[in-house]
Each structure stands twice: as structure tokens, then as C-alpha cells.
Scaffold this motif. Structure first.
Motif, PDB file in Angstrom:
ATOM      1  N   THR A  99       6.266  -1.072   7.520  1.00  0.00           N
ATOM      2  CA  THR A  99       5.623   0.150   7.183  1.00  0.00           C
ATOM      3  C   THR A  99       6.589   1.217   7.708  1.00  0.00           C
ATOM      4  OG1 THR A  99       3.443  -0.702   7.834  1.00  0.00           O
ATOM      5  CG2 THR A  99       3.558   1.671   7.601  1.00  0.00           C
ATOM      6  N   GLY A 100       6.480   2.175   6.823  1.00  0.00           N
ATOM      7  CA  GLY A 100       7.334   3.415   7.021  1.00  0.00           C
ATOM      8  C   GLY A 100       7.365   4.369   5.890  1.00  0.00           C
ATOM      9  N   TYR A 101       8.394   5.239   5.863  1.00  0.00           N
ATOM     10  CA  TYR A 101       8.652   6.178   4.768  1.00  0.00           C
ATOM     11  C   TYR A 101       9.013   5.353   3.534  1.00  0.00           C
ATOM     12  CZ  TYR A 101       8.014   9.704   8.083  1.00  0.00           C
ATOM     13  OH  TYR A 101       7.310  10.509   9.056  1.00  0.00           O
ATOM     14  N   ALA A 102       8.561   5.633   2.337  1.00  0.00           N
ATOM     15  CA  ALA A 102       8.712   4.850   1.164  1.00  0.00           C
ATOM     16  C   ALA A 102       9.986   4.235   0.981  1.00  0.00           C
ATOM     17  CB  ALA A 102       8.106   5.431  -0.144  1.00  0.00           C
TER      18      ALA A 102
ATOM     19  N   GLN B  84       0.373   4.524   8.466  1.00  0.00           N
ATOM     20  CA  GLN B  84       0.589   5.398   7.239  1.00  0.00           C
ATOM     21  C   GLN B  84       0.124   6.681   7.273  1.00  0.00           C
ATOM     22  OE1 GLN B  84       0.049   1.748   4.480  1.00  0.00           O
ATOM     23  NE2 GLN B  84       1.489   3.129   3.223  1.00  0.00           N
ATOM     24  N   ILE B  85      -1.062   6.799   7.690  1.00  0.00           N
ATOM     25  CA  ILE B  85      -1.789   8.122   7.950  1.00  0.00           C
ATOM     26  C   ILE B  85      -0.943   8.937   8.883  1.00  0.00           C
ATOM     27  CG2 ILE B  85      -3.735   9.334   8.767  1.00  0.00           C
ATOM     28  CD1 ILE B  85      -5.473   7.378   7.229  1.00  0.00           C
ATOM     29  N   ALA B  86      -0.479   8.324  10.105  1.00  0.00           N
ATOM     30  CA  ALA B  86       0.318   8.763  11.117  1.00  0.00           C
ATOM     31  C   ALA B  86       1.524   9.555  10.649  1.00  0.00           C
ATOM     32  CB  ALA B  86       0.213   7.938  12.277  1.00  0.00           C
ATOM     33  N   LEU B  87       2.007   8.761   9.887  1.00  0.00           N
ATOM     34  CA  LEU B  87       3.547   9.131   9.475  1.00  0.00           C
ATOM     35  C   LEU B  87       3.392   9.957   8.282  1.00  0.00           C
ATOM     36  CD1 LEU B  87       5.104   5.632   8.977  1.00  0.00           C
ATOM     37  CD2 LEU B  87       5.908   7.149  10.587  1.00  0.00           C
ATOM     38  N   ALA B  88       2.573   9.813   7.473  1.00  0.00           N
ATOM     39  CA  ALA B  88       2.380  10.699   6.415  1.00  0.00           C
ATOM     40  C   ALA B  88       1.981  12.224   7.139  1.00  0.00           C
ATOM     41  CB  ALA B  88       1.526  10.649   5.449  1.00  0.00           C
ATOM     42  N   TYR B  89       1.008  12.326   7.922  1.00  0.00           N
ATOM     43  CA  TYR B  89       0.608  13.661   8.479  1.00  0.00           C
ATOM     44  C   TYR B  89       1.521  14.113   9.911  1.00  0.00           C
ATOM     45  CZ  TYR B  89      -3.319  14.006   5.489  1.00  0.00           C
ATOM     46  OH  TYR B  89      -3.995  14.082   4.200  1.00  0.00           O
ATOM     47  N   ASP B  90       2.595  13.359  10.142  1.00  0.00           N
ATOM     48  CA  ASP B  90       3.201  13.968  11.415  1.00  0.00           C
ATOM     49  C   ASP B  90       2.552  13.568  12.763  1.00  0.00           C
ATOM     50  OD1 ASP B  90       5.752  14.035   9.997  1.00  0.00           O
ATOM     51  OD2 ASP B  90       5.048  16.194   9.351  1.00  0.00           O
TER      52      ASP B  90
ATOM     53  N   ASN C 138       0.881  -1.233   0.077  1.00  0.00           N
ATOM     54  CA  ASN C 138       0.043   0.072   0.054  1.00  0.00           C
ATOM     55  C   ASN C 138       0.893   1.288  -0.164  1.00  0.00           C
ATOM     56  OD1 ASN C 138      -2.796   1.022   0.178  1.00  0.00           O
ATOM     57  ND2 ASN C 138      -1.785   2.182   2.074  1.00  0.00           N
ATOM     58  N   GLN C 139       0.717   2.169  -0.880  1.00  0.00           N
ATOM     59  CA  GLN C 139       1.226   3.316  -1.026  1.00  0.00           C
ATOM     60  C   GLN C 139       0.272   4.572  -0.490  1.00  0.00           C
ATOM     61  OE1 GLN C 139       2.799   3.983  -5.036  1.00  0.00           O
ATOM     62  NE2 GLN C 139       2.319   1.893  -5.429  1.00  0.00           N
ATOM     63  N   PHE C 140       0.801   5.378   0.266  1.00  0.00           N
ATOM     64  CA  PHE C 140      -0.398   6.482   0.927  1.00  0.00           C
ATOM     65  C   PHE C 140       0.669   7.464   1.195  1.00  0.00           C
ATOM     66  CE2 PHE C 140      -2.023   9.032   4.118  1.00  0.00           C
ATOM     67  CZ  PHE C 140      -3.355   9.255   3.652  1.00  0.00           C
TER      68      PHE C 140
ATOM     69  N   SER D  56       1.550  18.176   1.284  1.00  0.00           N
ATOM     70  CA  SER D  56       2.718  18.370   1.902  1.00  0.00           C
ATOM     71  C   SER D  56       2.936  17.038   2.908  1.00  0.00           C
ATOM     72  CB  SER D  56       2.453  19.459   3.197  1.00  0.00           C
ATOM     73  OG  SER D  56       1.593  19.409   3.859  1.00  0.00           O
ATOM     74  N   CYS D  57       2.439  16.071   2.515  1.00  0.00           N
ATOM     75  CA  CYS D  57       2.639  14.518   3.393  1.00  0.00           C
ATOM     76  C   CYS D  57       3.764  13.936   2.731  1.00  0.00           C
ATOM     77  CB  CYS D  57       1.621  13.760   3.277  1.00  0.00           C
ATOM     78  SG  CYS D  57       0.112  14.320   4.193  1.00  0.00           S
ATOM     79  N   ARG D  58       4.606  13.292   3.427  1.00  0.00           N
ATOM     80  CA  ARG D  58       5.597  12.472   2.896  1.00  0.00           C
ATOM     81  C   ARG D  58       5.133  11.150   2.425  1.00  0.00           C
ATOM     82  NH1 ARG D  58      11.341  11.219   6.197  1.00  0.00           N
ATOM     83  NH2 ARG D  58      12.240   9.899   4.755  1.00  0.00           N
ATOM     84  N   GLN D  59       5.553  10.550   1.500  1.00  0.00           N
ATOM     85  CA  GLN D  59       5.380   9.264   0.890  1.00  0.00           C
ATOM     86  C   GLN D  59       5.526   8.006   1.928  1.00  0.00           C
ATOM     87  OE1 GLN D  59       3.639   8.687  -2.024  1.00  0.00           O
ATOM     88  NE2 GLN D  59       2.885  10.699  -1.795  1.00  0.00           N
ATOM     89  N   THR D  60       4.813   7.247   2.109  1.00  0.00           N
ATOM     90  CA  THR D  60       4.812   6.141   2.937  1.00  0.00           C
ATOM     91  C   THR D  60       4.377   4.802   1.975  1.00  0.00           C
ATOM     92  OG1 THR D  60       2.421   5.903   3.681  1.00  0.00           O
ATOM     93  CG2 THR D  60       3.963   7.392   4.827  1.00  0.00           C
ATOM     94  N   LEU D  61       4.795   3.864   2.616  1.00  0.00           N
ATOM     95  CA  LEU D  61       4.837   2.329   2.051  1.00  0.00           C
ATOM     96  C   LEU D  61       4.677   1.437   2.928  1.00  0.00           C
ATOM     97  CD1 LEU D  61       4.932   0.631  -0.501  1.00  0.00           C
ATOM     98  CD2 LEU D  61       7.381   0.571  -0.280  1.00  0.00           C
ATOM     99  N   SER D  62       3.690   0.402   2.785  1.00  0.00           N
ATOM    100  CA  SER D  62       3.757  -0.534   3.554  1.00  0.00           C
ATOM    101  C   SER D  62       3.535  -2.131   2.541  1.00  0.00           C
ATOM    102  CB  SER D  62       2.412  -0.685   4.503  1.00  0.00           C
ATOM    103  OG  SER D  62       2.555  -1.801   5.371  1.00  0.00           O
ATOM    104  N   TYR D  63       4.556  -2.885   3.053  1.00  0.00           N
ATOM    105  CA  TYR D  63       4.430  -4.433   2.508  1.00  0.00           C
ATOM    106  C   TYR D  63       3.527  -5.404   3.441  1.00  0.00           C
ATOM    107  CZ  TYR D  63       7.902  -2.968  -1.207  1.00  0.00           C
ATOM    108  OH  TYR D  63       8.671  -2.382  -2.260  1.00  0.00           O
TER     109      TYR D  63
END
Length: 411
Positions: free
Chosen positions: A384-387, A295-301, A232-234, A330-337
Motif C-alpha cells: 500500500t502507498g501512493y499509486a 489508504q485513507i490516512a495517506l490520501a488525507y495526510d 484498490n484505488q482510493f 485535494s487528496c493524493r492518489q493511493t493504490l494497494s495490491y
């Protein structure tokens, strides 16, 4: 202190739910089986009241009736699984608990959602073997027909099947046989959706409605192998053409308006191609499952527990103040496998070096796990983390099985 009973929560959100509930001056009661959790995750249950994992209204009602002291502690009841909203709603009415709005329960039915926004869903028909013979009027006679068959209430692609109905085959017979052969209890007694198969990318719109205002947090773009979601990319808004994004947002706004849905999250799943998108699962009333809270938490700090508190308390009317999210741009890209194995195996353990990414074991240790492609129950774990970090660190994970150490499979 007032307690909130949570019936149904996944192995990612369970890590944060107690902090989320307690920081709002409530105490959680969890309807879960702690034995299914691995290693450090079991610390979540220390000092927390747990009751057996229930998914059936009759069984939960009987348990509560036999534990009146517990009933007296409960202020509210909720769930993080949309298919359990009917159970939650019925229990709340029976025992007088505070609960999410009743429309959440009605929206758990794919048939109900399709009846509200037929222009936004693929051609589909609801059938039940208990009601006798049925006809699928939109099938093309004399031609091959590819359809998706799935329970009207359910998630995680459980019992979902892609059927190719031959030109000379009897659709009624093919569908009936597939339903009876499905690996769920009493398939003849539930409603099923027969849906035209759509080709495209699996995309979901994450967001919430609050006090009549709709907030879109961003699009998730997922990769699949068969019926297993594996990555999942978010946020993935920039990867979807603007006209298609507009179509997706219109479908969700129409569903919210026509159902009078409010004060809840949504995780609306679409099949999107270059020209359009079709809603295939509404998932109203809850945040996306798997790693999406992280992922939402990481993207939105934000802290995952902060996001989860918003998700849990918004439908219950217990929020002190609205949570503010920055612009998705302004969100940073996250990725989860959401990784699996390429064969059936018994999972024994994991080998994990120190990593910056967040790892969550999903498979129950000692259980036989299905191979990738069957359903989301093939998941072994999630990273899960930054892409850029996750793409590098997934290669460090090893799964110990009865067939020896294995690397994660996610494509």
C-alpha cells in the motif's frame, strides 16, 4: 484505567489499534490469535491483554463469565467486522458494557438492508433450507439465469458463489445443492441471499455519519479476479461518472435515513456500470477492511492510528472532538495490491527489500492458501502507498512457498 474489548480486527488495522485506543486514554483488550501474525506485527501484542479469538456469542459469554476480573476492567466492547455486531450487541446487553448502537447489529443482515432500500439493490430473495421449499419469483422462466448466492450475514466473499441456472433446471434444487456443498458450518441453518448477478466495476463508498451529518470520504475502485478483490484505488471519484456517483450517494443517504444509522463509519459496496449502480453489501458501522485505513490516512495526510481512533470511538460515544478531513479533491492518489498466488501453496515467508510502500503479510505462515479467485481468503499480503510508488515496488516482492519463490499475482 477503563478498557475497550475489540472482538474482530484485520491484520492491517491491528498494527495501529493499540496506539489509537491508548492515545484516547483507554487500554485495549484484543480478542485475537497472535500466532496468526508474522514477524514485526507480533510486537503489537507486547504488553497488551489478549483473549482467544471469538466469533460466537455463547463462547465469548462463557469465557467472560469464567473471568470476572476481566469483566470488571471492560468499559466498552466493539468490533471492526460488521458481521460481529450482533455478537457485540448481545454481549454488551448481557454484561452491561458500552457498545455501538443496536442498529449496527440489524444492519449486518443483507436481508434487512435490502428490505429498507429495495430500489437500490439488485433483485434478491432471502432463503433458508430450514424453512422448506422456496421460490425465486424474479427469475426468468425458460431462460438462463445468473445469480449470486451468499450468506445473509458475512463478509470477504466467504461461501459466495456465482450460479448459472440452466433454462431446464430446477432453481430450488440447484440453490439447495449449492448451499449444502458450501464450505461453512451448518449451512442449512442460516439465511442465504439469492441475488441477480450484476456486471460492472466493484466500487465502494467510504465515509461516516456523525451527529446526523453524513460525510463522504471518497470512492474506492477495486479490481477482482473471480471472487477475490486484488487491488484498490482510493480516492477514485474522478473515475466514476457523476450521475452514477450521485446514485451511489443517494443509496447510502436513503439507507442511513431509513435505518436511523448515526455515529459510525460505512463501507458500502456497489456494482457500477456506465448508467447506474446497485448496492450489494452495506457494511455499516465499520471502515473498509484490508488496507483502506492506510489508504485513507495517506490520501488525507493523517496517521493511520488517528483515522482508526475515529472509527473505533465514534460509535462508542467516546470521541473528545470531531476529526476534520480536507476536501477529497485535494487528496493524493493511493493504490494497494491485495496480492495472491495463482496456485494452492503453503506460504513459508517473504523476501522484501527496503521500500517506501507499506507491506502487510496476510497469509498465516505454514498454512495452505487458496489460489486467486476463490475468495478474499486467498490474500497473501498487501502493498500500500501512493499509486506511482506501489505500481513500481510490487515487482520487488517475493513470496517463499513450498513450491519455491513466487511473484505476487494481482490480475
Amino acid at each position: 484505567m477503563d478498557h475497550i474489548l475489540i472482538v474482530g480486527i484485520n491484520k492491517v488495522s491491528i498494527k495501529y489499534v493499540c496506539e489509537a485506543i491508548r492515545s484516547a486514554d483507554f487500554e485495549p483488550i484484543l480478542s485475537v490469535d497472535p500466532s496468526g501474525f508474522h514477524g514485526a506485527a507480533k510486537k503489537v501484542f507486547e504488553g497488551v491483554t489478549c483473549i482467544p479469538a471469538f466469533s460466537d456469542k455463547v463462547a465469548l459469554s462463557a469465557y467472560l463469565k469464567s473471568n470476572p476480573a476481566l469483566v470488571g476492567m471492560i468499559h466498552s466492547i466493539t468490533t471492526f467486522f460488521d458481521e460481529l455486531f450482533p455478537v457485540v450487541s448481545a454481549i454488551a446487553e448481557e454484561f452491561g458494557f458500552n457498545a455501538p448502537p443496536e442498529v449496527f447489529a440489524r444492519l449486518s443482515s443483507k436481508e434487512f438492508v435490502g428490505s429498507l432500500i429495495p430500489e437500490h439493490v439488485p433483485a434478491e430473495t432471502c432463503v433458508s433450507l430450514a424453512e422448506g421449499d422456496f421460490v425465486i419469483p424474479w427469475l426468468k422462466p425458460g431462460q438462463p439465469n445468473d445469480v449470486v448466492l451468499k450468506p445473509s450475514v458475512g463478509s470477504g466473499a466467504v461461501a459466495t458463489t456465482l450460479l448459472s441456472i440452466a433454462p431446464d433446471a430446477d432453481p430450488d434444487a440447484v440453490i439447495r445443492s449449492t448451499i449444502l456443498e458450501s464450505a461453512i458450518d451448518d449451512p442449512q441453518d442460516i439465511a442465504w441471499i439469492v441475488q441477480a448477478h450484476c456486471v460492472g466495476d466493484l466500487v465502494s463508498l467510504e465515509g461516516f455519519a456523525q451527529d446526523g451529518r453524513v460525510v463522504f470520504l471518497g470512492l474506492s475502485r477495486r479490481d477482482r479476479v473471480g471472487f477475490t478483490e486484488v487491488a484498490n484505488q482510493f480516492p477514485a471519484d474522478a473515475r466514476i461518472a457523476l450521475p452514477v456517483r450521485s446514485k451511489i450517494e443517494t443509496a447510502v443517504r436513503d439507507l442511513i435515513a431509513r435505518s436511523a444509522f448515526d455515529n459510525g463509519f460505512f463501507h458500502c459496496e456497489f456494482i457500477a456500470n456506465d448508467a447506474t449502480a446497485y448496492l450489494i453489501d452495506a457494511n455499516m458501522g465499520r471502515l473498509g477492511g484490508a488496507s483502506i485505513v492506510e489508504q485513507i490516512a495517506l490520501a488525507y495526510d493523517l496517521a493511520p492510528a488517528t483515522v482508526l481512533q475515529h472509527v473505533a470511538l465514534l460509535p462508542l460515544g467516546l470521541l473528545d472532538a470531531p476529526l476534520q478531513y480536507k476536501p477529497v479533491e485535494s487528496c493524493r492518489q493511493t493504490l494497494s495490491y491485495w496480492y495472491c498466488l495463482d496456485h494452492e501453496a503453503i506460504v513459508r515467508d517473504w523476501e522484501l527489500p527496503p521500500m517506501a510502500s507499506i507491506h502487510t503479510p496476510i497469509a498465516n505462515v505454514g498454512s495452505v492458501i487458496q489460489p486467486i479467485g476463490t475468495s478474499d481468503y486467498a490474500w497473501i499480503g498487501m502493498l500500500t502507498g501512493y499509486a506511482d510508488v506501489v505500481a513500481r515496488e510490487i515487482g520487488l516482492v517475493r513470496v517463499l512457498t513450498d513450491r519455491g519463490p513466487r511473484s505476487p499475482v494481482f490480475k
